[in-house]
Design a protein around this motif. Structure first.
Motif, PDB file in Angstrom:
ATOM      1  N   HIS A  56      49.738  33.178  38.779  1.00  0.00           N
ATOM      2  CA  HIS A  56      48.650  33.065  37.806  1.00  0.00           C
ATOM      3  C   HIS A  56      48.045  34.393  37.366  1.00  0.00           C
ATOM      4  O   HIS A  56      46.842  34.470  37.132  1.00  0.00           O
ATOM      5  CB  HIS A  56      47.534  32.170  38.368  1.00  0.00           C
ATOM      6  N   CYS A  57      48.856  35.425  37.271  1.00  0.00           N
ATOM      7  CA  CYS A  57      48.328  36.750  36.895  1.00  0.00           C
ATOM      8  C   CYS A  57      47.568  36.689  35.574  1.00  0.00           C
ATOM      9  O   CYS A  57      46.522  37.325  35.425  1.00  0.00           O
ATOM     10  CB  CYS A  57      49.449  37.764  36.736  1.00  0.00           C
ATOM     11  N   MET A  58      48.102  35.914  34.600  1.00  0.00           N
ATOM     12  CA  MET A  58      47.507  35.913  33.280  1.00  0.00           C
ATOM     13  C   MET A  58      46.254  35.032  33.201  1.00  0.00           C
ATOM     14  O   MET A  58      45.637  34.921  32.153  1.00  0.00           O
ATOM     15  CB  MET A  58      48.539  35.487  32.219  1.00  0.00           C
ATOM     16  N   PHE A  59      45.915  34.432  34.323  1.00  0.00           N
ATOM     17  CA  PHE A  59      44.661  33.684  34.366  1.00  0.00           C
ATOM     18  C   PHE A  59      43.502  34.665  34.217  1.00  0.00           C
ATOM     19  O   PHE A  59      42.496  34.370  33.572  1.00  0.00           O
ATOM     20  CB  PHE A  59      44.584  32.934  35.698  1.00  0.00           C
ATOM     21  N   CYS A  60      43.621  35.841  34.794  1.00  0.00           N
ATOM     22  CA  CYS A  60      42.535  36.831  34.762  1.00  0.00           C
ATOM     23  C   CYS A  60      42.886  38.077  33.964  1.00  0.00           C
ATOM     24  O   CYS A  60      42.002  38.768  33.480  1.00  0.00           O
ATOM     25  CB  CYS A  60      42.189  37.277  36.173  1.00  0.00           C
ATOM     26  N   HIS A  61      44.170  38.418  33.888  1.00  0.00           N
ATOM     27  CA  HIS A  61      44.569  39.654  33.206  1.00  0.00           C
ATOM     28  C   HIS A  61      45.190  39.347  31.854  1.00  0.00           C
ATOM     29  O   HIS A  61      45.761  38.280  31.660  1.00  0.00           O
ATOM     30  CB  HIS A  61      45.642  40.387  34.018  1.00  0.00           C
ATOM     31  N   THR A  62      45.120  40.326  30.948  1.00  0.00           N
ATOM     32  CA  THR A  62      45.982  40.298  29.775  1.00  0.00           C
ATOM     33  C   THR A  62      46.661  41.653  29.739  1.00  0.00           C
ATOM     34  O   THR A  62      46.294  42.556  30.493  1.00  0.00           O
ATOM     35  CB  THR A  62      45.215  40.111  28.445  1.00  0.00           C
ATOM     36  N   ALA A 105      36.734  41.437  43.585  1.00  0.00           N
ATOM     37  CA  ALA A 105      38.051  41.771  44.125  1.00  0.00           C
ATOM     38  C   ALA A 105      39.068  40.766  43.602  1.00  0.00           C
ATOM     39  O   ALA A 105      38.694  39.694  43.121  1.00  0.00           O
ATOM     40  CB  ALA A 105      38.008  41.736  45.638  1.00  0.00           C
ATOM     41  N   MET A 106      40.326  41.121  43.708  1.00  0.00           N
ATOM     42  CA  MET A 106      41.353  40.194  43.282  1.00  0.00           C
ATOM     43  C   MET A 106      41.613  39.205  44.415  1.00  0.00           C
ATOM     44  O   MET A 106      41.644  39.592  45.568  1.00  0.00           O
ATOM     45  CB  MET A 106      42.619  40.979  42.974  1.00  0.00           C
ATOM     46  N   PRO A 107      41.791  37.931  44.088  1.00  0.00           N
ATOM     47  CA  PRO A 107      42.058  36.970  45.163  1.00  0.00           C
ATOM     48  C   PRO A 107      43.387  37.261  45.856  1.00  0.00           C
ATOM     49  O   PRO A 107      44.278  37.855  45.270  1.00  0.00           O
ATOM     50  CB  PRO A 107      42.106  35.619  44.437  1.00  0.00           C
TER      51      PRO A 107
HETATM   52  C1  HEC Z   1      41.443  35.378  39.811  1.00  0.00           C
HETATM   53  C2  HEC Z   1      41.649  36.492  38.910  1.00  0.00           C
HETATM   54  C3  HEC Z   1      42.890  37.370  39.115  1.00  0.00           C
HETATM   55  C4  HEC Z   1      44.212  36.988  39.228  1.00  0.00           C
HETATM   56  C5  HEC Z   1      44.784  35.575  39.229  1.00  0.00           C
HETATM   57  C6  HEC Z   1      44.978  38.223  39.318  1.00  0.00           C
HETATM   58  N1  HEC Z   1      44.157  39.309  39.272  1.00  0.00           N
HETATM   59 FE1  HEC Z   1      44.710  41.251  39.356  1.00  0.00          FE
HETATM   60  N2  HEC Z   1      42.778  41.810  39.399  1.00  0.00           N
HETATM   61  C7  HEC Z   1      41.683  40.944  39.291  1.00  0.00           C
HETATM   62  C8  HEC Z   1      40.457  41.718  39.403  1.00  0.00           C
HETATM   63  C9  HEC Z   1      39.045  41.145  39.324  1.00  0.00           C
HETATM   64  C10 HEC Z   1      40.856  43.054  39.582  1.00  0.00           C
HETATM   65  C11 HEC Z   1      39.961  44.262  39.787  1.00  0.00           C
HETATM   66  C12 HEC Z   1      39.843  44.432  41.263  1.00  0.00           C
HETATM   67  C13 HEC Z   1      39.362  45.796  41.643  1.00  0.00           C
HETATM   68  O1  HEC Z   1      38.262  46.197  41.209  1.00  0.00           O
HETATM   69  O2  HEC Z   1      40.073  46.459  42.390  1.00  0.00           O
HETATM   70  C14 HEC Z   1      42.311  43.068  39.584  1.00  0.00           C
HETATM   71  C15 HEC Z   1      43.076  44.222  39.750  1.00  0.00           C
HETATM   72  C16 HEC Z   1      44.451  44.285  39.678  1.00  0.00           C
HETATM   73  C17 HEC Z   1      45.233  45.469  39.835  1.00  0.00           C
HETATM   74  C18 HEC Z   1      44.699  46.873  40.100  1.00  0.00           C
HETATM   75  C19 HEC Z   1      44.262  46.951  41.556  1.00  0.00           C
HETATM   76  C20 HEC Z   1      43.609  48.249  41.892  1.00  0.00           C
HETATM   77  O3  HEC Z   1      43.406  48.464  43.093  1.00  0.00           O
HETATM   78  O4  HEC Z   1      43.284  49.067  41.020  1.00  0.00           O
HETATM   79  C21 HEC Z   1      46.563  45.102  39.708  1.00  0.00           C
HETATM   80  C22 HEC Z   1      47.797  46.005  39.808  1.00  0.00           C
HETATM   81  C23 HEC Z   1      46.575  43.681  39.460  1.00  0.00           C
HETATM   82  N3  HEC Z   1      45.289  43.207  39.455  1.00  0.00           N
HETATM   83  C24 HEC Z   1      47.713  42.948  39.261  1.00  0.00           C
HETATM   84  C25 HEC Z   1      47.730  41.568  39.270  1.00  0.00           C
HETATM   85  C26 HEC Z   1      48.949  40.791  39.262  1.00  0.00           C
HETATM   86  C27 HEC Z   1      50.358  41.371  39.175  1.00  0.00           C
HETATM   87  C28 HEC Z   1      48.579  39.479  39.333  1.00  0.00           C
HETATM   88  C29 HEC Z   1      49.488  38.290  39.507  1.00  0.00           C
HETATM   89  C30 HEC Z   1      50.298  38.403  40.723  1.00  0.00           C
HETATM   90  C31 HEC Z   1      47.118  39.426  39.364  1.00  0.00           C
HETATM   91  N4  HEC Z   1      46.648  40.717  39.315  1.00  0.00           N
HETATM   92  C32 HEC Z   1      46.372  38.266  39.425  1.00  0.00           C
HETATM   93  C33 HEC Z   1      41.727  39.590  39.098  1.00  0.00           C
HETATM   94  C34 HEC Z   1      42.865  38.813  39.162  1.00  0.00           C
END
Ligand code: HEC
Length: 131
Positions: A56-62, A105-107
């Motif tokens: 679900h990466c694109m749930f939170c990221h684009t 934080a990221m889940p």
């Molecule tokens: C529920 C929401 C959510 C989902 C789903 C999610 N992310 Fe994130 N992601 C975040 C948030 C919020 C941050 C910022 C966290 C931080 O401040 O370090 C982040 C940060 C990151 C970062 C940078 C981390 C850092 O330390 O700078 C990466 C790379 C990343 N995401 C990749 C992914 C990938 C690949 C996926 C799918 C496997 C994913 N994310 C799924 C919310 C999400």
């Protein structure tokens, strides 16, 4: 009756002209190779769609617009020149860690859709960093 060479063929047998033509062709090939290399070096990797969906990466990221999370573009920019970036991010994707962008934080993988192998984390991080 012996065939007389056509004018073009006659020019091509002149050694200095042949040299010149082969030099041009060589340079043209080198330029093409360099262009291809440049394109390849900057090409965005293909999206590992199944993994991205499963987690679900694109749930939170684009790719390019910050939404609930930094965009993959922003992340790639920030980490592009950091030598240990991919190890650090792979570890973070698998085991979590301190927030680097804000308070949220990221889940962890289990809350995103299931465990994430080291190999899959690597695929995802390489893809993010190519954006
Ligand atoms: C529920 C929401 C959510 C989902 C789903 C999610 N992310 Fe994130 N992601 C975040 C948030 C919020 C941050 C910022 C966290 C931080 O401040 O370090 C982040 C940060 C990151 C970062 C940078 C981390 C850092 O330390 O700078 C990466 C790379 C990343 N995401 C990749 C992914 C990938 C690949 C996926 C799918 C496997 C994913 N994310 C799924 C919310 C999400």
């Amino acid at each position: 009756m012996p065939r007389t060479p056509t004018p073009v063929a006659r020019v091509l047998v002149v050694p200095s002209f042949r040299d010149w033509v082969s030099k041009i062709l060589f340079h043209a090939a080198a330029v093409c190779a360099l262009a291809l290399y440049t394109i390849a070096a900057h090409a965005q990797l293909a999206e590992p769609t199944e993994l991205v969906d499963q987690q679900h990466c694109m749930f939170c990221h684009t790719s390019d617009a910050p939404f609930l999370a930094p965009s993959f573009h922003q992340i790639a920019e920030r980490y592009r020149d950091k030598p240990n970036a991919s190890t650090l991010l792979e570890d973070k994707l698998r085991h979590g860690g301190k927030a680097h962008w804000g308070d949220m934080a990221m889940p962890l993988p289990d809350d995103r859709g299931g465990p994430l192998s080291a190999e899959d984390a690597r695929t995802l991080v390489q893809w993010v960093l190519s954006q």
